[in-house]
Scaffold this active site. Structure first.
Site, PDB file in Angstrom:
ATOM      1  N   SER A 289     -19.128 -19.186 -27.623  1.00  0.00           N
ATOM      2  CA  SER A 289     -18.368 -20.525 -27.884  1.00  0.00           C
ATOM      3  C   SER A 289     -17.591 -20.631 -28.909  1.00  0.00           C
ATOM      4  O   SER A 289     -17.676 -19.899 -29.484  1.00  0.00           O
ATOM      5  CB  SER A 289     -20.178 -21.126 -27.686  1.00  0.00           C
ATOM      6  OG  SER A 289     -20.470 -20.963 -28.764  1.00  0.00           O
TER       7      SER A 289
ATOM      8  N   ASP B  57     -11.389 -14.210 -35.258  1.00  0.00           N
ATOM      9  CA  ASP B  57      -9.564 -14.558 -35.415  1.00  0.00           C
ATOM     10  C   ASP B  57      -9.556 -16.203 -35.157  1.00  0.00           C
ATOM     11  O   ASP B  57      -8.528 -16.167 -34.826  1.00  0.00           O
ATOM     12  CB  ASP B  57      -9.262 -13.210 -33.557  1.00  0.00           C
ATOM     13  CG  ASP B  57      -8.941 -12.253 -33.495  1.00  0.00           C
ATOM     14  OD1 ASP B  57      -8.506 -11.682 -34.654  1.00  0.00           O
ATOM     15  OD2 ASP B  57      -9.930 -11.860 -33.101  1.00  0.00           O
TER      16      ASP B  57
ATOM     17  N   ALA C 168     -21.247  14.534 -19.089  1.00  0.00           N
ATOM     18  CA  ALA C 168     -22.317  15.477 -19.863  1.00  0.00           C
ATOM     19  C   ALA C 168     -20.930  15.346 -20.977  1.00  0.00           C
ATOM     20  O   ALA C 168     -21.028  15.140 -22.124  1.00  0.00           O
ATOM     21  CB  ALA C 168     -22.209  16.418 -19.379  1.00  0.00           C
ATOM     22  N   PHE C 169     -19.879  16.029 -20.659  1.00  0.00           N
ATOM     23  CA  PHE C 169     -18.942  16.453 -21.105  1.00  0.00           C
ATOM     24  C   PHE C 169     -19.943  17.510 -22.014  1.00  0.00           C
ATOM     25  O   PHE C 169     -18.921  17.798 -23.772  1.00  0.00           O
ATOM     26  CB  PHE C 169     -18.136  15.405 -22.439  1.00  0.00           C
ATOM     27  CG  PHE C 169     -17.756  14.282 -21.051  1.00  0.00           C
ATOM     28  CD1 PHE C 169     -17.130  14.262 -20.418  1.00  0.00           C
ATOM     29  CD2 PHE C 169     -18.060  12.524 -21.275  1.00  0.00           C
ATOM     30  CE1 PHE C 169     -16.348  13.552 -19.419  1.00  0.00           C
ATOM     31  CE2 PHE C 169     -18.202  12.100 -20.756  1.00  0.00           C
ATOM     32  CZ  PHE C 169     -16.840  11.842 -19.610  1.00  0.00           C
TER      33      PHE C 169
ATOM     34  N   GLN D  34      -9.673  14.705 -12.320  1.00  0.00           N
ATOM     35  CA  GLN D  34     -10.183  15.686 -14.014  1.00  0.00           C
ATOM     36  C   GLN D  34      -9.010  15.840 -14.975  1.00  0.00           C
ATOM     37  O   GLN D  34      -9.504  15.363 -15.798  1.00  0.00           O
ATOM     38  CB  GLN D  34     -10.840  16.871 -13.280  1.00  0.00           C
ATOM     39  CG  GLN D  34     -12.040  17.062 -12.697  1.00  0.00           C
ATOM     40  CD  GLN D  34     -12.926  16.794 -13.642  1.00  0.00           C
ATOM     41  OE1 GLN D  34     -13.351  17.908 -14.918  1.00  0.00           O
ATOM     42  NE2 GLN D  34     -13.550  16.086 -13.716  1.00  0.00           N
TER      43      GLN D  34
ATOM     44  N   GLU E  97     -11.688  21.312 -18.220  1.00  0.00           N
ATOM     45  CA  GLU E  97     -11.492  21.028 -19.551  1.00  0.00           C
ATOM     46  C   GLU E  97      -9.792  21.322 -20.095  1.00  0.00           C
ATOM     47  O   GLU E  97      -9.361  20.474 -21.181  1.00  0.00           O
ATOM     48  CB  GLU E  97     -12.105  21.949 -20.445  1.00  0.00           C
ATOM     49  CG  GLU E  97     -14.622  22.277 -20.137  1.00  0.00           C
ATOM     50  CD  GLU E  97     -14.157  23.473 -21.324  1.00  0.00           C
ATOM     51  OE1 GLU E  97     -14.081  24.798 -19.974  1.00  0.00           O
ATOM     52  OE2 GLU E  97     -15.005  23.523 -22.106  1.00  0.00           O
TER      53      GLU E  97
HETATM   54  C1  LIG Z   1     -18.131  -6.907 -28.374  1.00  0.00           C
HETATM   55  C2  LIG Z   1     -17.979  -7.992 -28.365  1.00  0.00           C
HETATM   56  C3  LIG Z   1     -16.292  -8.357 -29.675  1.00  0.00           C
HETATM   57  C4  LIG Z   1     -16.000  -9.552 -30.112  1.00  0.00           C
HETATM   58  N1  LIG Z   1     -14.454  -9.591 -30.398  1.00  0.00           N
HETATM   59  C5  LIG Z   1     -13.931 -10.769 -30.904  1.00  0.00           C
HETATM   60  C6  LIG Z   1     -12.499 -10.599 -31.343  1.00  0.00           C
HETATM   61  O1  LIG Z   1     -12.254  -9.939 -31.381  1.00  0.00           O
HETATM   62  N2  LIG Z   1     -12.405 -11.314 -32.550  1.00  0.00           N
HETATM   63  C7  LIG Z   1     -13.255 -12.298 -32.961  1.00  0.00           C
HETATM   64  O2  LIG Z   1     -13.071 -13.559 -33.745  1.00  0.00           O
HETATM   65  N3  LIG Z   1     -14.823 -13.187 -32.279  1.00  0.00           N
HETATM   66  C8  LIG Z   1     -14.648 -11.945 -31.370  1.00  0.00           C
HETATM   67  N4  LIG Z   1     -16.453 -11.623 -31.143  1.00  0.00           N
HETATM   68  C9  LIG Z   1     -17.085 -12.525 -31.585  1.00  0.00           C
HETATM   69  C10 LIG Z   1     -18.435 -13.731 -30.776  1.00  0.00           C
HETATM   70  O3  LIG Z   1     -16.022 -14.463 -30.973  1.00  0.00           O
HETATM   71  C11 LIG Z   1     -18.442 -14.695 -31.637  1.00  0.00           C
HETATM   72  O4  LIG Z   1     -19.592 -13.834 -30.890  1.00  0.00           O
HETATM   73  C12 LIG Z   1     -18.550 -16.341 -30.363  1.00  0.00           C
HETATM   74  O5  LIG Z   1     -17.532 -16.770 -30.539  1.00  0.00           O
HETATM   75  C13 LIG Z   1     -20.338 -16.744 -31.179  1.00  0.00           C
HETATM   76  O6  LIG Z   1     -20.206 -17.589 -29.630  1.00  0.00           O
HETATM   77  P1  LIG Z   1     -21.338 -17.389 -29.066  1.00  0.00           P
HETATM   78  O7  LIG Z   1     -21.807 -18.720 -28.464  1.00  0.00           O
HETATM   79  O8  LIG Z   1     -21.873 -16.568 -28.181  1.00  0.00           O
HETATM   80  O9  LIG Z   1     -22.425 -17.766 -30.196  1.00  0.00           O
HETATM   81  P2  LIG Z   1     -24.415 -17.468 -30.218  1.00  0.00           P
HETATM   82  O10 LIG Z   1     -24.575 -16.516 -30.371  1.00  0.00           O
HETATM   83  O11 LIG Z   1     -25.128 -18.084 -29.030  1.00  0.00           O
HETATM   84  O12 LIG Z   1     -24.764 -18.021 -31.759  1.00  0.00           O
HETATM   85  C14 LIG Z   1     -23.811 -17.857 -32.650  1.00  0.00           C
HETATM   86  C15 LIG Z   1     -24.598 -18.661 -34.156  1.00  0.00           C
HETATM   87  O13 LIG Z   1     -23.953 -19.808 -34.341  1.00  0.00           O
HETATM   88  C16 LIG Z   1     -24.956 -20.641 -33.973  1.00  0.00           C
HETATM   89  N5  LIG Z   1     -23.940 -21.770 -33.302  1.00  0.00           N
HETATM   90  C17 LIG Z   1     -23.506 -21.698 -32.398  1.00  0.00           C
HETATM   91  N6  LIG Z   1     -22.950 -22.855 -31.834  1.00  0.00           N
HETATM   92  C18 LIG Z   1     -23.524 -23.535 -32.933  1.00  0.00           C
HETATM   93  C19 LIG Z   1     -23.057 -25.079 -33.055  1.00  0.00           C
HETATM   94  N7  LIG Z   1     -22.272 -26.203 -32.021  1.00  0.00           N
HETATM   95  N8  LIG Z   1     -23.528 -25.510 -34.332  1.00  0.00           N
HETATM   96  C20 LIG Z   1     -23.995 -25.391 -35.355  1.00  0.00           C
HETATM   97  N9  LIG Z   1     -24.323 -23.865 -34.882  1.00  0.00           N
HETATM   98  C21 LIG Z   1     -24.275 -22.787 -34.254  1.00  0.00           C
HETATM   99  C22 LIG Z   1     -26.220 -20.801 -33.741  1.00  0.00           C
HETATM  100  O14 LIG Z   1     -27.283 -21.100 -34.664  1.00  0.00           O
HETATM  101  C23 LIG Z   1     -26.450 -18.790 -34.214  1.00  0.00           C
HETATM  102  O15 LIG Z   1     -26.605 -19.115 -35.173  1.00  0.00           O
HETATM  103  C24 LIG Z   1     -16.851 -10.950 -30.944  1.00  0.00           C
HETATM  104  C25 LIG Z   1     -18.512 -10.203 -29.829  1.00  0.00           C
HETATM  105  C26 LIG Z   1     -18.932  -9.667 -28.653  1.00  0.00           C
HETATM  106  C27 LIG Z   1     -20.205  -9.244 -29.128  1.00  0.00           C
END
Ligand SMILES: Cc1cc2nc3c(=O)[nH]c(=O)nc-3n(C[C@H](O)[C@H](O)[C@H](O)COP(=O)(O)OP(=O)(O)OC[C@H]3O[C@@H](n4cnc5c(N)ncnc54)[C@H](O)[C@@H]3O)c2cc1C
Length: 1227
Positions: free
Chosen positions: A132, A145, A695-696, A1092, A1159
């Site tokens: 989100s 970002d 496996a590699f 491969q 390989e």
């Molecule tokens: C594999 C991977 C790659 C990623 N790559 C990037 C990237 O390239 N660039 C980048 O910027 N980010 C990256 N992220 C981070 C990702 O964007 C954030 O984890 C994500 O936006 C968090 O949102 P969520 O809804 O999952 O949060 P959640 O995990 O559900 O919550 C995260 C925290 O935010 C708090 N929170 C959430 N919403 C609210 C609200 N409305 N009010 C108050 N507190 C709130 C929650 O209490 C919690 O502590 C990556 C994450 C993963 C797992």
């Protein structure tokens, strides 16, 4: 769903053993819950919270899900911007912004387009679909970002709390308080984000640099905004960075220095100085890459400067509508330089920011309803039937084959497969005079995907239809693997009473164990027992090459990650909780050894050392025109098989008999390890290998240790025990490819001939011997690669260090050894200022040849591969085009490399080349084959079916291979050394030929009968329909005293050309084209062999350019998962990727004249490394630097960028080595 829609909305609670989950329905209720439980997090996408709980052990007794709280999902348009609900997923935010960009004039959407630029590169689609906006802001990643762009753009937040009601908070420097903390209180709820429209004279851009082009957190990311007044004077500027400190950071002083100045070069120079003082990272900063990150702060500002400069220049040409810019700042001009515009001269930009240019120079626009955008952002343009965009955003143009676009909205134009982004597309200078060469700084890297070619020789027309050999038959289990039906160890249903084993690992690199306290673990629910060293009934260590490796540490540990004990519980979660509760007391021992330099100093080695010398190296160096010394350091490589290490041990219940279901490429070694450890004969242990998910080389020795420990647990409890490692544990425990430091001295003549070379290899073996002495043997055996160096000396040694023990990995030392040789050749070329391929040609083996260890061979097919690649790519004109591209582009350089490989196939220990098979024919004619090879994706079972089809004359659909089992085929050798098909194919053939012969009387009696009728008749006539087959294998040997031998059966040859384009300001690169020609003899299955080749090349590309293991100064592996360790993804596949199998090649040494291919091609991935080095060399020339220079492997963006020695990286002060503790070891 219907019930959910019709039921009155009410708060729902779900309560589990350790966690409660509450889902409120109104904002009032949400803020009330938050005020009552301020520590309870909100869960939206769970992408920030989830990893903390899973990997860092965070426990939250209450989780609040606001997914039904409507205000968090509303989008409200305001006069000067848009309020975006904080609960919306990033994909939804992307759609909202794309719609605004569609609806509004371009000048109002600067911020929206900058955000879209980030959103398209942020994580991957799956994450964006759930993560989100609010979660991203509040979790406040230091390299988020979005936050730098939102902050630079002047966004505001609407926050609600029970105590404070609803209030607005600016998202600015004050919002970020430190590492992952903001000024929001624990009880605050972020409801919505106001994203303003921009005004005329306002420019917003975002840039990010990441270790991989997709699905990678940024190294440095920025959001920059400037407001210019009359005379392009700076009225306001906001520069925000991520990745340069604990939180999003505003370069306020730098901004201040720009205020009131006209936007120009003079202003910029001062800005760099202030920025360097303002954004300072200590030399040991978390995350490392300090010089690179600081250099990026400067070069990204430069990009911003040029973007704005360019936009100003373009503005000065409007409203005539000559040019305009996409969100990425990519400018396109039609062939006639006329670009059509929409009403009011505003150019339409698609949601992806893609512009369309037709050959006639008429740009398609929305006015005629030609372009359609779906809510999913899927765009299709139909005018003249030119373009289609898929949901993945991959756009391809077929009419005239002109244009392709990726999701990043980057456009490129091709011409006969050669990509040209500049010729027609960009105006040579702007009205402000920004030279074309400079504009290369902001041009997107090419991403135009060409159809790949796969070439192979078809079977002769006279071959029977039924005979599957030589045909491109699909991998037998491909459909099952694609659909998920394929069964792996962890898919096996749990036997009654099964327990799970979780491992406790050392947290110290070198320490005495003072005590292991398991009492807390045993008190946890579900935990039943603990397995320690003392529990092992048989041999407590594995012996190899005179060294012993304890299965479970007893008195001492010698690396972080060493196995100490295992906890048994009735579920995997409970076992893992139990393992986390075990307390081990240590006393650290002094001076752990981590690097090869440490090991050399302390003479910490696993013996024997290996050495081969031919000729007189000293004399060869003396008589050379030039002598040069250099070195290449190569990092290790994680196996990263998709299926982690897995084993299930099931006691039969009588006579100490056990069934072991295991993901192992060496079932017999696993069987022996289990038997020895339990102190039972091998005939009580049956290993079953259905298939492996990769496996590699990493599933031989390490797997046998895990299986032995699991067997102890099963023996102790009398119950089935499963042990499946998590990705992070697997990476920590099971070691990797050996990191190597290669040093060389080379003597060469003016014409490029190498007269002598002296090479020294130091391999970092880690804490146990494993197969390391064999790996270093193979290094010196391949130190010639494809070159006939008359005076050649090579020495190699395995260094014993306090890091996790390294092991076999596809190529077994050759990828490291040959890369050092190629580095040496490249240096010679750079010293002589000649193209590297010419130096290679001068030195390659010619005519009947003898290796440095006296093995005779004919390199004819090596040359055929080499010449065919040259011809296919048109080497001369390509290199000429490269040179002119480099002249025309100041900040973008292209480089190329053509690399050969001569790879020895088979085991140099002759006994490992044997194989056996068991073939049963049933009365219905169906055939069941067992052989010693393990199916790990390489297609060995499919190839065995093809062998049977030829030998018995049956369709391969009638042949089945169920599993590899030590009960069916005893004493099998590991599936390794690219020798699996050669050895097992011969054994299967032997068995089939016996059967065929036995059926001869039946066939003679009834020559027109069918296969089924013969097998039925054979049964009635009491002819055995079961046969074993055996293959003795070649008697390879190596006499290390005499330094000569015949350690291989034959050589597989290949050659590969790769070409890259490098962004010298960020180190980002694209592989534009790769062409491989490889000699696999007469391929048994061209489609599997090409697979491969492609897979090995990509794995090599990862090794040499991408994958980086990093260890803390205390020897802890940091990179323990896909977030920290990047393997190649689809985005890394060369844009044009062509593989051809050499036709008309024969090999008398292997079945049906084929050759081993698993390989050899991995090394050809180094062509991308050397192409990058070539591009870097062109970049260095811009700074007046020539000659040889070091570039270590992997050539990550960091290394490539710093090696370019641009004015930006050169401005960054370098800290004195030794004056600080670096974040990561350079092992
Ligand atoms: C594999 C991977 C790659 C990623 N790559 C990037 C990237 O390239 N660039 C980048 O910027 N980010 C990256 N992220 C981070 C990702 O964007 C954030 O984890 C994500 O936006 C968090 O949102 P969520 O809804 O999952 O949060 P959640 O995990 O559900 O919550 C995260 C925290 O935010 C708090 N929170 C959430 N919403 C609210 C609200 N409305 N009010 C108050 N507190 C709130 C929650 O209490 C919690 O502590 C990556 C994450 C993963 C797992």
């Amino acid at each position: 769903m219907r019930v959910a829609l019709t039921e009155p909305q009410q708060t729902r609670w779900f309560r589990g053993e350790r966690v409660a989950w509450v889902s409120p329905v109104s904002l009032e209720e949400l803020v009330l819950l938050k005020s009552t439980h301020p520590q309870a997090p909100l869960v939206l996408g769970n992408t920030a919270l989830g990893p903390e709980m899973k990997f860092r052990g965070a426990v939250h007794p209450l989780l609040i899900s606001p997914s039904r709280v409507a205000p968090l999902f509303e989008v409200t348009h305001a006069p000067q911007g848009v309020w975006v609900g904080a609960g919306l997923s990033l994909t939804q935010v992307q759609m909202v912004l794309e719609a605004r960009v569609e609806a509004l004039p371009q000048e109002k959407t600067e911020l929206y387009r900058a955000l879209l630029h980030q959103l398209r590169a942020l994580a991957g689609q799956q994450i964006r679909n759930v993560a989100s906006l609010g979660g991203n802001i509040v979790s406040a990643l230091p390299n988020s970002d979005l936050n730098p762009v939102l902050a630079a753009g002047g966004c505001r937040l609407r926050v609600a709390s029970d105590a404070g009601g609803s209030r607005e908070v600016p998202l600015d420097q004050d919002f970020f308080r430190g590492f992952r903390t903001t000024l929001l209180g624990a009880a605050d709820v972020l409801v919505a984000v106001f994203v303003p429209e921009t005004r005329p004279g306002e420019f917003v851009r975002a840039f990010r640099q990441a270790p991989r082009k997709e699905n990678a957190l940024a190294t440095v990311t920025t959001g920059m905004r400037v407001v210019l007044g009359p005379g392009a004077v700076v009225r306001d500027v906001q520069l925000y960075y991520g990745g340069v400190g604990p939180c999003t950071l505003r370069a306020a002083r730098t901004g201040q220095a720009l205020l009131g100045r006209p936007w120009g070069e003079a202003m910029l120079q001062e800005a760099y100085s202030v920025l360097l003082e303002e954004v300072v990272l200590p030399p040991g900063a978390v995350g490392g890459k300090v010089g690179f990150r600081r250099s990026l702060t400067l070069s990204l500002l430069f990009k911003f400067y040029l973007e704005v400069q360019q936009a100003l220049a373009l503005m000065s040409t409007t409203p005539e509508g000559v040019q305009s810019t996409t969100p990425e700042g990519v400018q396109n001009t039609t062939q006639q330089g006329v670009q059509s515009t929409t009403q009011q001269g505003v150019q339409s930009t698609t949601p992806e920011g893609v512009q369309n240019t037709t050959q006639q120079g008429v740009q398609s626009t929305t006015q005629q309803g030609v372009q359609n955008t779906t809510p999913q952002g899927v765009q299709s343009t139909t005018q003249q039937g030119v373009q289609n965009t898929t949901q993945q955003g991959v756009q391809s143009t077929t009419q005239q084959g002109v244009q392709n676009t990726t999701p990043q909205g980057v456009q490129s134009t091709t011409q006969q497969g050669v990509q040209s982004t500049t010729q027609q597309g960009v105006q040579s200078t702007t009205p402000e005079g920004v030279p074309e060469r400079e504009l290369s700084a902001i041009r997107p890297l090419p991403c135009c995907i060409q159809p790949g070619q796969q070439g192979f020789q078809e079977v002769s027309g006279s071959q029977s239809e039924q005979d599957a050999v030589g045909r491109p038959v699909m991998h037998r289990s491909a459909p099952a693997q694609a659909t998920g039906e394929a069964v792996y160890v962890d898919d096996t249903p749990p036997p009654q009473g099964e327990l799970f084993l979780a491992l406790v690992t050392s947290t110290r690199p070198h320490a005495s164990i003072l005590g292991v306290d398991v009492s807390a673990a045993l008190r946890l629910p579900g935990v039943l027992d603990v397995v320690t060293h003392a529990d092992i009934p048989g041999h407590k260590a594995r012996s190899f090459m005179g060294y012993e490796e304890e299965l479970l540490a007893d008195k001492e540990v010698s690396c972080v990650g060493q196995l100490v004990c295992g906890v048994l519980a009735d579920s995997r979660d409970r076992a893992r909780r139990g393992a986390a509760a075990v307390r081990v007391r240590y006393q650290d021992l002094p001076d752990p050894v981590f690097t090869v330099e440490d090991a050399v100093q302390r003479e910490s080695f696993f013996l024997p050392r290996r050495r081969i010398e031919r000729g007189d190296v000293c004399k060869g160096l003396e008589t050379a025109d030039h002598v040069h010394s250099g070195e290449l350091r190569l990092g290790g490589q994680e196996h990263f098989y998709m299926e982690p290490q897995s084993v299930l041990v099931v006691p039969v219940g009588e006579e100490t008999e056990f069934h072991v279901y295991v993901s192992s490429q060496a079932p017999t070694i696993t069987q022996e390890a289990v038997a020895e450890t339990l102190g039972v004969p091998s005939n009580r242990v049956t290993c079953h290998v259905k298939r492996l998910g990769g496996a590699f080389g990493g599933k031989v020795t390490k797997t046998s240790i895990l299986a032995a420990i699991t067997a102890v647990a099963a023996w102790k409890t009398g119950r089935a025990v499963r042990c499946v490692l998590e990705r992070g544990e697997d990476m920590l425990i099971t070691g990797a490819r050996h990191p190597v430091l290669g040093r060389y001295q080379v003597g060469f003549m003016e014409d490029g001939r190498i007269t002598a070379a002296d090479l020294q290899y130091y391999a970092n073996a880690g804490n146990t011997v494993d197969e390391s002495p064999l790996v270093v043997e193979k290094m010196v055996l391949h130190m010639d690669n494809a070159y006939n160096i008359p005076n050649l000396r090579g020495r190699a040694v395995a260094c014993r260090t306090n890091l996790p023990s390294n092991t076999a990995f596809r190529g077994f030392g050759v990828p490291q050894a040959a890369a050092v040789v190629e580095s040496m050749i490249t240096d010679v070329a750079l010293c002589l200022a000649r193209p590297a391929h010419q130096i290679r040609e001068v030195n390659m083996y010619r005519g009947l040849s003898v290796t440095h260890y006296g093995m005779r061979f004919d390199p004819e097919n090596l040359w055929r591969c080499w010449e065919e690649v040259k011809g296919r790519v048109g080497l001369g004109p390509r290199l000429e085009a490269l040179r002119s591209f480099n002249q025309d582009h100041r900040w973008r350089k292209r480089g190329a490399a053509l690399i050969p490989i001569k790879y020895g196939v088979a085991f140099s220990e002759a006994f490992l080349n044997q194989a056996a098979a068991l073939v049963h024919v049933y009365k219905d004619g169906s055939v069941l084959v067992s052989h010693g090879g393990a199916e790990m994706g390489q297609g060995i079972h499919t190839k065995m079916q093809q062998v049977v089809s030829r030998e018995l004359g049956v369709p391969s659909s009638q042949v089945y291979v169920s599993e590899t089992s030590t009960a069916s085929v005893p004493n099998s050798c590991p599936s390794a050394a690219s020798y699996g098909t050669d050895a097992n194919g011969m054994a299967v053939r032997d068995a089939c030929q016996k059967l065929y012969k036995r059926l001869e009387p039946i066939r003679t009696k009834n020559p027109k009968g069918s296969w089924d009728s013969w097998t039925r008749a054979a049964f009635l006539e009491k002819i055995s329909l079961s046969a074993t087959g055996f293959f003795r294998g070649p008697d390879c040997y190596m006499d290390w005293e005499k330094m000569e031998g015949q350690p291989y059966s034959y050589f597989t040859y290949g050659a590969c050309y790769s070409e890259v384009e490098l962004d010298c300001l960020t180190g980002d690169y694209r592989t534009l084209r790769t062409d491989i020609v490889v000699d696999v003899g007469q391929s048994i299955n061209p489609s599997i062999d090409i697979g491969q080749v492609e897979g090995a090349f990509l794995q090599g590309l990862g090794l040499y350019t991408l994958e980086q293991l990093s260890f803390s100064p205390g020897g802890l592996l940091y990179s323990r998962g896909p977030s920290q360790y990047k393997i190649p993804a689809v985005c890394d596949v060369p844009l044009s990727f062509n593989v051809h199998l050499l036709p008309d090649s024969n090999n008398p040494h292997a079945i049906y004249s084929s050759k081993g291919i698993g390989e050899p091609v991995l090394f050809l991935g180094s062509s991308v490394f050397y192409a990058i080095k070539d591009a870097v060399s062109a970049a260095r020339a811009e700074s007046g630097l020539g000659g040889a220079f070091p570039l270590d492997s992997p050539a990550t963006p960091e290394r490539a960028c710093l090696a370019c020695a641009t004015p930006f990286s050169q401005r960054v002060p370098v800290s004195e080595p030794g004056s600080f503790t670096p974040w990561a070891l350079n092992i």
